[in-house]
Design a protein around this motif. Structure first.
Motif, PDB file in Angstrom:
ATOM      1  N   LEU A  64      -7.577  76.760  -2.074  1.00 16.97           N
ATOM      2  CA  LEU A  64      -6.588  76.928  -3.150  1.00 16.97           C
ATOM      3  C   LEU A  64      -5.500  75.860  -3.083  1.00 16.97           C
ATOM      4  O   LEU A  64      -5.001  75.420  -4.117  1.00 16.97           O
ATOM      5  N   THR A  65      -5.141  75.429  -1.865  1.00 19.87           N
ATOM      6  CA  THR A  65      -4.153  74.353  -1.777  1.00 19.87           C
ATOM      7  C   THR A  65      -4.697  73.090  -2.424  1.00 19.87           C
ATOM      8  O   THR A  65      -3.940  72.316  -3.010  1.00 19.87           O
ATOM      9  N   ASP A  66      -6.007  72.897  -2.340  1.00 18.26           N
ATOM     10  CA  ASP A  66      -6.635  71.736  -2.987  1.00 18.26           C
ATOM     11  C   ASP A  66      -6.475  71.829  -4.499  1.00 18.26           C
ATOM     12  O   ASP A  66      -6.175  70.841  -5.169  1.00 18.26           O
ATOM     13  N   LEU A  67      -6.660  73.009  -5.025  1.00 20.99           N
ATOM     14  CA  LEU A  67      -6.510  73.217  -6.468  1.00 20.99           C
ATOM     15  C   LEU A  67      -5.073  72.956  -6.911  1.00 20.99           C
ATOM     16  O   LEU A  67      -4.823  72.250  -7.881  1.00 20.99           O
ATOM     17  N   PHE A  68      -4.124  73.510  -6.162  1.00 26.69           N
ATOM     18  CA  PHE A  68      -2.725  73.425  -6.580  1.00 26.69           C
ATOM     19  C   PHE A  68      -2.089  72.067  -6.334  1.00 26.69           C
ATOM     20  O   PHE A  68      -1.277  71.619  -7.130  1.00 26.69           O
ATOM     21  N   ASP A  69      -2.447  71.394  -5.232  1.00 25.34           N
ATOM     22  CA  ASP A  69      -1.765  70.126  -4.965  1.00 25.34           C
ATOM     23  C   ASP A  69      -2.058  69.096  -6.047  1.00 25.34           C
ATOM     24  O   ASP A  69      -1.160  68.407  -6.529  1.00 25.34           O
ATOM     25  N   GLY A  70      -3.300  69.033  -6.486  1.00 23.96           N
ATOM     26  CA  GLY A  70      -3.656  68.087  -7.545  1.00 23.96           C
ATOM     27  C   GLY A  70      -3.002  68.418  -8.874  1.00 23.96           C
ATOM     28  O   GLY A  70      -2.488  67.539  -9.574  1.00 23.96           O
ATOM     29  N   ARG A  71      -3.016  69.692  -9.217  1.00 23.30           N
ATOM     30  CA  ARG A  71      -2.397  70.102 -10.494  1.00 23.30           C
ATOM     31  C   ARG A  71      -0.898  69.826 -10.495  1.00 23.30           C
ATOM     32  O   ARG A  71      -0.354  69.327 -11.473  1.00 23.30           O
ATOM     33  N   LEU A  72      -0.239  70.168  -9.406  1.00 18.45           N
ATOM     34  CA  LEU A  72       1.204  69.923  -9.319  1.00 18.45           C
ATOM     35  C   LEU A  72       1.516  68.433  -9.390  1.00 18.45           C
ATOM     36  O   LEU A  72       2.442  68.020 -10.089  1.00 18.45           O
ATOM     37  N   ALA A  73       0.740  67.652  -8.662  1.00 17.72           N
ATOM     38  CA  ALA A  73       0.998  66.206  -8.636  1.00 17.72           C
ATOM     39  C   ALA A  73       0.859  65.595 -10.027  1.00 17.72           C
ATOM     40  O   ALA A  73       1.691  64.780 -10.440  1.00 17.72           O
ATOM     41  N   ARG A  74      -0.168  65.992 -10.760  1.00 14.78           N
ATOM     42  CA  ARG A  74      -0.375  65.439 -12.108  1.00 14.78           C
ATOM     43  C   ARG A  74       0.646  65.994 -13.102  1.00 14.78           C
ATOM     44  O   ARG A  74       1.203  65.246 -13.897  1.00 14.78           O
ATOM     45  N   LYS A  75       0.900  67.292 -13.043  1.00 18.19           N
ATOM     46  CA  LYS A  75       1.800  67.920 -14.012  1.00 18.19           C
ATOM     47  C   LYS A  75       3.227  67.408 -13.889  1.00 18.19           C
ATOM     48  O   LYS A  75       3.912  67.190 -14.894  1.00 18.19           O
ATOM     49  N   TYR A  76       3.699  67.230 -12.665  1.00 16.52           N
ATOM     50  CA  TYR A  76       5.088  66.835 -12.450  1.00 16.52           C
ATOM     51  C   TYR A  76       5.225  65.369 -12.040  1.00 16.52           C
ATOM     52  O   TYR A  76       6.252  64.965 -11.499  1.00 16.52           O
ATOM     53  N   ASN A  77       4.176  64.592 -12.314  1.00 16.36           N
ATOM     54  CA  ASN A  77       4.192  63.155 -12.044  1.00 16.36           C
ATOM     55  C   ASN A  77       4.610  62.852 -10.602  1.00 16.36           C
ATOM     56  O   ASN A  77       5.507  62.047 -10.349  1.00 16.36           O
ATOM     57  N   MET A  78       3.970  63.558  -9.650  1.00 18.12           N
ATOM     58  CA  MET A  78       4.258  63.359  -8.233  1.00 18.12           C
ATOM     59  C   MET A  78       3.076  62.745  -7.501  1.00 18.12           C
ATOM     60  O   MET A  78       2.893  62.946  -6.306  1.00 18.12           O
ATOM     61  N   VAL A  79       2.241  62.004  -8.220  1.00 13.07           N
ATOM     62  CA  VAL A  79       1.080  61.356  -7.617  1.00 13.07           C
ATOM     63  C   VAL A  79       1.577  60.219  -6.735  1.00 13.07           C
ATOM     64  O   VAL A  79       2.384  59.394  -7.160  1.00 13.07           O
ATOM     65  N   THR A  80       1.120  60.193  -5.484  1.00 11.09           N
ATOM     66  CA  THR A  80       1.523  59.143  -4.542  1.00 11.09           C
ATOM     67  C   THR A  80       0.286  58.490  -3.945  1.00 11.09           C
ATOM     68  O   THR A  80      -0.815  59.061  -3.987  1.00 11.09           O
ATOM     69  N   ASP A  81       0.470  57.315  -3.361  1.00  8.69           N
ATOM     70  CA  ASP A  81      -0.638  56.657  -2.669  1.00  8.69           C
ATOM     71  C   ASP A  81      -1.110  57.512  -1.496  1.00  8.69           C
ATOM     72  O   ASP A  81      -2.303  57.620  -1.232  1.00  8.69           O
ATOM     73  N   PHE A  82      -0.145  58.133  -0.799  1.00  6.00           N
ATOM     74  CA  PHE A  82      -0.500  59.021   0.307  1.00  6.00           C
ATOM     75  C   PHE A  82      -1.404  60.150  -0.192  1.00  6.00           C
ATOM     76  O   PHE A  82      -2.426  60.463   0.419  1.00  6.00           O
ATOM     77  N   GLY A  83      -1.034  60.761  -1.308  1.00  6.31           N
ATOM     78  CA  GLY A  83      -1.824  61.854  -1.875  1.00  6.31           C
ATOM     79  C   GLY A  83      -3.204  61.400  -2.319  1.00  6.31           C
ATOM     80  O   GLY A  83      -4.197  62.099  -2.106  1.00  6.31           O
ATOM     81  N   LYS A  84      -3.280  60.218  -2.937  1.00  8.77           N
ATOM     82  CA  LYS A  84      -4.580  59.692  -3.378  1.00  8.77           C
ATOM     83  C   LYS A  84      -5.515  59.483  -2.197  1.00  8.77           C
ATOM     84  O   LYS A  84      -6.719  59.661  -2.313  1.00  8.77           O
ATOM     85  N   PHE A  85      -4.938  59.078  -1.057  1.00 14.76           N
ATOM     86  CA  PHE A  85      -5.742  58.843   0.134  1.00 14.76           C
ATOM     87  C   PHE A  85      -6.038  60.151   0.866  1.00 14.76           C
ATOM     88  O   PHE A  85      -7.169  60.438   1.233  1.00 14.76           O
TER      89      PHE A  85
END
Length: 191
Positions: A43-64
């Motif tokens: 579930l953390t996998d589901l939420f981390d991606g959605r939160l990052a995209r929804k609130y424009n919090m995508v980072t290089d660390f997150g992509k990796f």
């Protein structure tokens, strides 16, 4: 560090606890604790991606780190399931080989400044793998002997569906991104 990245790190931290609960027979209800931890981590996998995209919090660390955390979780579970005689080793080898190929492919692409996003087939593959892991961990056929035939059939369907989706998603990535491997040198010669 933003919340999506904290969720990704939390997922990685959960992996050893998941494995201990799953692999140590002296833990009462260990498989159910392991399933709970695996579901929480999924579930953390589901939420981390959605939160990052929804609130424009995508980072290089997150992509990796996000795909790496997913691979660590699912591959750890499948390797443990081999030890428990719940899944054939060759199936897990094919699944892990696909992960190495795609990770290498993404590294080559990132060197060229190209980001290879998760595909539809990759997401479906991950969903089937997670469902397969949950069902195999619960080993319901041992707990419900009267339904063991249908449970074992369902397990087999999930195993081979996951395997098929693994191959389909690999081919899909390679076909859609074949240009990544035809990188050209600065002088115009093909490598």
């Amino acid at each position: 560090m933003n919340l999506p990245n904290k969720l990704t790190i939390f997922r990685v931290i959960l992996i050893p606890f998941f494995l201990v609960a799953l692999m140590l027979p002296m833990i009462p209800a260990g498989k159910w604790i392991a399933v709970g931890i695996f579901i929480l981590a999924s579930l953390t996998d589901l939420f981390d991606g959605r939160l990052a995209r929804k609130y424009n919090m995508v980072t290089d660390f997150g992509k990796f780190m996000d795909p790496l955390a997913d691979k660590l979780l699912v591959c750890s579970a499948m390797i443990a399931l081999i030890e428990m005689n719940r899944i054939p080793a060759w199936v897990v080898i094919v699944i892990i080989a696909r992960e190495f190929i795609i990770s290498g492919f993404r590294l080559v692409a990132s060197d060229q400044g190209t980001v290879i996003a998760a595909s539809y087939w990759g997401k479906v593959k991950t969903t089937f793998q997670m469902l397969m892991v949950i069902l195999l961990i619960t080993d319901l056929s041992a707990d419900i002997p009267s339904a063991s035939g249908i449970i074992i059939l369902t397990e087999q369907i999930l195993i081979y569906s996951s395997l098929l989706l693994t191959v389909i998603s690999l081919v899909d990535y390679l076909v859609k991104n074949r240009g990544v491997l035809s990188e050209q040198k600065k002088d115009g010669d093909q490598i």
